[in-house]
Design a protein around this motif. Structure first.
Motif, PDB file in Angstrom:
ATOM      1  N   LEU A 276       0.807  -1.216   0.000  1.00  0.00           N
ATOM      2  CA  LEU A 276       0.000   0.000   0.000  1.00  0.00           C
ATOM      3  C   LEU A 276       0.840   1.265   0.000  1.00  0.00           C
ATOM      4  CD1 LEU A 276      -2.816  -1.021   2.511  1.00  0.00           C
ATOM      5  CD2 LEU A 276      -2.760  -1.252   0.030  1.00  0.00           C
ATOM      6  N   ALA A 277       2.120   1.170   0.308  1.00  0.00           N
ATOM      7  CA  ALA A 277       2.987   2.343   0.315  1.00  0.00           C
ATOM      8  C   ALA A 277       4.428   1.867   0.212  1.00  0.00           C
ATOM      9  CB  ALA A 277       2.774   3.177   1.585  1.00  0.00           C
ATOM     10  N   ASN A 278       5.349   2.821   0.149  1.00  0.00           N
ATOM     11  CA  ASN A 278       6.750   2.480  -0.024  1.00  0.00           C
ATOM     12  C   ASN A 278       7.365   2.107   1.320  1.00  0.00           C
ATOM     13  OD1 ASN A 278       9.310   2.157  -0.968  1.00  0.00           O
ATOM     14  ND2 ASN A 278       9.747   4.324  -1.223  1.00  0.00           N
ATOM     15  N   TYR A 279       7.031   0.924   1.798  1.00  0.00           N
ATOM     16  CA  TYR A 279       7.572   0.441   3.054  1.00  0.00           C
ATOM     17  C   TYR A 279       8.741  -0.505   2.778  1.00  0.00           C
ATOM     18  CZ  TYR A 279       3.238   2.241   5.052  1.00  0.00           C
ATOM     19  OH  TYR A 279       2.199   3.041   5.434  1.00  0.00           O
ATOM     20  N   THR A 280       9.611  -0.637   3.747  1.00  0.00           N
ATOM     21  CA  THR A 280      10.767  -1.518   3.580  1.00  0.00           C
ATOM     22  C   THR A 280      10.474  -2.944   4.024  1.00  0.00           C
ATOM     23  OG1 THR A 280      11.563  -0.888   5.780  1.00  0.00           O
ATOM     24  CG2 THR A 280      12.378   0.386   3.910  1.00  0.00           C
TER      25      THR A 280
END
Length: 478
Positions: A276-280
């Motif tokens: 859903l987002a630019n997570y690591t």
């Protein structure tokens, strides 16, 4: 098809004899048991002969999707439960209702199941309500072999979870599908909700999480197929001990890590990862998941899975980082080119902006350059199949294709065949078509609901981002 004789009526008009209605009750009940209960009830208008046949059906398929409104569905269910012959043993019930359900109505359905469950084999309940009404009808059913239980708390926009009972004695259970549950630790501090199911063959865990501990234990000597769906941000570990496991599927955002080598026995896997987002976290968890599938022979992945994998730092730069055991037994790789979700597309744009690339465009390819070579590095001779499909097509990959031979088999006449045997054979083929069609419809409905949940989640993230920007502006005086 069944040949019907003709006779002349009083006016000299030829009329076909109704040979179907001349069949014994047991045959007609058997035929109607292949229909959903709404269509079965409709047969009562055919003639007086058919008026009460549906009341003796041993299976009840009650799906709200077959009705225009929930009110009409509730009224229909109430009438069916009132008019059905209570002396008939109930073998299966599948109750699926969208939206919040009145406690009294749910209690009535649960009581009906409870009073007819001494030989119940299959039970499916998918509602928003109180599990307290449902639990007694489940825990006392010793013959149950298949259970699908998806219980959400009441409320229109409530996507919370229900507490799963710590003890559930179902000795004959082979197939279990759980949705929207939270598992709690026992007195020993461990979470092992499936240890009592000694015959479990297939397990589906859909949007579930853990409480009071960080490890979910799944231990089974008989488990062959495991499916996990996750659309939350809950982080916990899974300790898997299933030596017979050979089929594994994962759909959603990868946050849960597998301990040790619980997936080493898997030979066939299907992975449809999202982000859903630019997570690591999700990209690294996904890579670790692929590492754990050391002995896999057949792998199906979606385009979004490959895109999430491309977020792994320096994944394309150093091929030597991949261990020699990575995909070394792979014989078949299938890539589903379904369009990316809105959330993943936005995450890719943000990622590209951070890399100082052009913004405002979709990825040039659904498959990142070079990623297939990496996956096939240790199995260069594996077959590769790339197919295009819609966003929901990948949900059907575990289903058998609809055989084109079913219809010719259904229509093929046989002059030497007894009429009853011929009818049973045709009903058998028609049942296969109906079951697969209904399964496809159910999965499509689940995909639509999942899309709505994703949009609500993305909207929540956007609101949080907006508030963060306001705070930063205030702090900096911008």
């Amino acid at each position: 098809m069944i040949q019907t004789k003709t006779r002349k009526g009083s006016c000299g008009i030829e009329m076909s004899e109704d040979k179907l209605s001349d069949l014994p009750n047991c045959i007609l009940v058997h035929i109607l048991s292949f229909l959903n209960i709404k269509d079965a009830v409709r047969t009562c208008i055919l003639s007086k002969r058919w008026k009460h046949i549906w009341k003796y059906i041993p299976t009840l398929t009650l799906h709200y999707s077959n009705f225009s409104t929930l009110k009409s569905f509730d009224q229909f269910v109430s009438r069916v439960l009132s008019l059905r012959d209570n002396s008939i043993v109930l073998h299966a019930i599948d109750f699926d209702r969208n939206g919040s359900i009145a406690p009294g109505f749910l209690k009535r359905v649960a009581y009906y199941v409870l009073s007819h469950n001494f030989k119940l084999l299959r039970l499916g309940i998918d509602v928003k309500g109180d599990i307290g009404h449902i639990l007694p009808c489940i825990s006392s059913c010793q013959t149950l072999t298949s259970l699908k239980l998806s219980i959400s708390p009441k409320g229109r926009y409530n996507f919370g979870r229900t507490l799963f009972p710590k003890s559930l004695n179902l000795p004959a259970l082979t197939c279990l599908h759980l949705g929207n549950f939270v598992f709690c630790a026992g007195d020993d501090g461990q979470i092992e909700p499936f240890s009592a199911f000694n015959k479990l063959n297939s397990l589906i865990i859909d949007n579930c999480t853990v409480k009071d501990a960080q490890i979910l234990c799944i231990s089974s000597e008989t488990l062959v197929s495991l499916t996990m769906r996750n659309h939350s941000f809950d982080v916990y570990q899974i300790e898997l001990s299933a030596p017979s496991l050979c089929i594994f599927s994962f759909m959603g955002t990868p946050y849960q890590k597998f301990c040790r080598s619980g997936l080493s026995s898997v030979k066939q896997a299907n992975i449809d990862a999202e982000m859903l987002a630019n997570y690591t976290v999700p990209p690294l968890v996904l890579l670790r998941l692929l590492y754990d599938l050391a002995n896999i022979k057949s792998l199906t992945v979606s385009a979004s899975t490959l895109q999430v994998l491309s977020f792994v730092p320096d994944f394309f730069k150093d091929k030597q980082r991949l261990p020699s055991s990575f995909m070394r037994s792979l014989k078949s790789l299938k890539v589903k080119l379904k369009p990316l979700s809105y959330e993943l597309s936005m995450a890719l744009k943000i990622f590209k902006l951070e890399k100082e690339l052009k913004a405002g465009f979709e990825p040039s390819s659904l498959i990142p350059d070079g990623i297939l070579d990496l996956l096939l590095q240790n199995s260069p001779s594996a077959d590769v199949d790339i197919v295009e499909c819609s966003r929901i097509d990948d949900s059907f990959n575990h289903l058998a294709p609809l055989s084109s031979s079913l219809y010719p088999e259904f229509l093929q006449p046989s002059s030497n065949e007894h009429v009853v045997h011929g009818l049973q054979r045709r009903v058998f083929y028609l049942k296969q078509v109906q079951e697969q069609t209904e399964t496809y419809i159910d999965i499509a409905m689940e995909a639509i609901v999942r899309e709505r949940e994703e949009m609500l989640s993305f909207k929540e993230h956007t609101m949080k981002l907006s508030k963060t920007i306001d705070v930063l502006r205030t702090a900096t005086g911008a």
